[in-house]
Enzyme design. Structure first.
Site, PDB file in Angstrom:
ATOM      1  CE  LYS A 117      -4.087  -2.070   2.105  1.00  7.17           C
ATOM      2  NZ  LYS A 117      -5.089  -1.986   3.184  1.00  7.17           N
TER       3      LYS A 117
ATOM      4  CG  ASP B 237      -7.951   0.321   3.350  1.00  4.53           C
ATOM      5  OD1 ASP B 237      -8.741  -0.456   2.774  1.00  4.53           O
ATOM      6  OD2 ASP B 237      -6.715   0.189   3.315  1.00  4.53           O
TER       7      ASP B 237
END
Length: 286
Positions: A72, A108
């Protein structure tokens, strides 16, 4: 950002490992719900191979991708532009093909907050919050938690340098406080504790004193299934009012990614309920 006008031919999840990921099932369910043609695959990519595999995917018509552990933070460097959540967190979990390059977003945090506030009906405002972890998962949710109105945010991690780096990136020194694992016993009670490490995937859990759990505390693990069991068992034993795993967040962040790619946000409750019933003990999380 303007969504893509027509569904690109290919979408994918990049990470390592990804064999057990639920993301292909989730996106297939969304596509059926909205009658959108979709090809979505999981591509196992180590950090060393990620850039090359992503370039190959783009050359073969890839129009969008999700990114999971451990990629990420690395994904941010491969983007020509970043959305606000990705810029603030320094982590990308969603890639959108845009003018021959990649635009990076992070869904997220929005997924987590939506799961906690809408599915679990929690009021996050002014909650004294402990975030355990400072990697890509922690970075992805921290800005959205702050935006949701939590009180002070304390960040702890095994590596002090990463803790300090995340606190600096969030940029609210009066509200965000880096601490170290050795400080936990003296930190008092929290109203919200978020476990955002991958340690439980290998069967280990950081040593956490039960004194961290306040009388109305909610404990959240960003993992789900078997990986969430150690932390949630600790939280229940310590008297947490709520103990929540990351399956709802996974579904909600996927719906946000789907919206960025296709311009329509799917309904999530039915997909979540089906996954909860069918995959209660799956080992991995995105």
């Amino acid at each position: 950002m303007t969504p893509i006008d027509s569904a690109p031919a290919r979408f994918a999840l990049f990470g390592h490992p990804v064999a057990q990921s639920l993301s292909p099932q989730i996106h297939a369910a969304f596509a059926r719900q909205l009658s959108i043609p979709l090809q979505y695959t999981a591509i196992d990519a180590t950090a060393e191979a990620f850039a090359d595999l992503l370039a190959r995917f783009a050359a073969q018509g890839g129009g969008g991708a999700n990114v999971t552990l451990p990629l990420k933070q690395q994904a941010t460097a491969l983007c020509g532009s970043l959305g606000d959540g990705a810029r603030r967190s320094g982590a990308v979990n969603t890639l959108v093909r845009n003018d021959g390059g990649w635009h990076g977003e992070n869904t997220d945090g929005r997924g987590l907050v939506r799961d906690l506030t809408e599915r679990h009906r929690l009021d996050l405002r002014q909650r004294r919050t402990l975030l355990i972890g400072a990697g890509g998962a922690a970075r992805g949710v921290a800005p959205a938690l702050l935006d949701a109105g939590i009180g002070d945010l304390f960040v702890v991690n095994r590596t002090p340098e990463r803790t300090d780096a995340l606190a600096d990136a969030l940029g609210e020194p009066g509200r965000v406080h880096p601490r170290y694992m050795d400080d936990l016993k003296a930190m008092g009670e929290f109203d919200l504790i978020v476990h955002a490490t991958s340690a439980t995937r290998s069967g280990s859990l950081p040593s956490l004193p039960m004194s961290l759990i306040g009388t109305r505390a909610t404990a959240v693990d960003l993992n789900y299934g078997d990986s969430a069991i150690p932390f949630l068992a600790w939280a229940r034993a310590a008297g947490a009012h709520d103990a929540i795993d990351g399956l709802g967040m996974l579904v909600e962040q996927a719906a946000e990614s789907f919206r960025l790619w296709h311009g329509r946000r799917p309904a999530t409750d039915e997909v979540y309920a089906e996954l909860r019933q069918r995959h209660a003990l799956l080992i991995t999380a995105d």
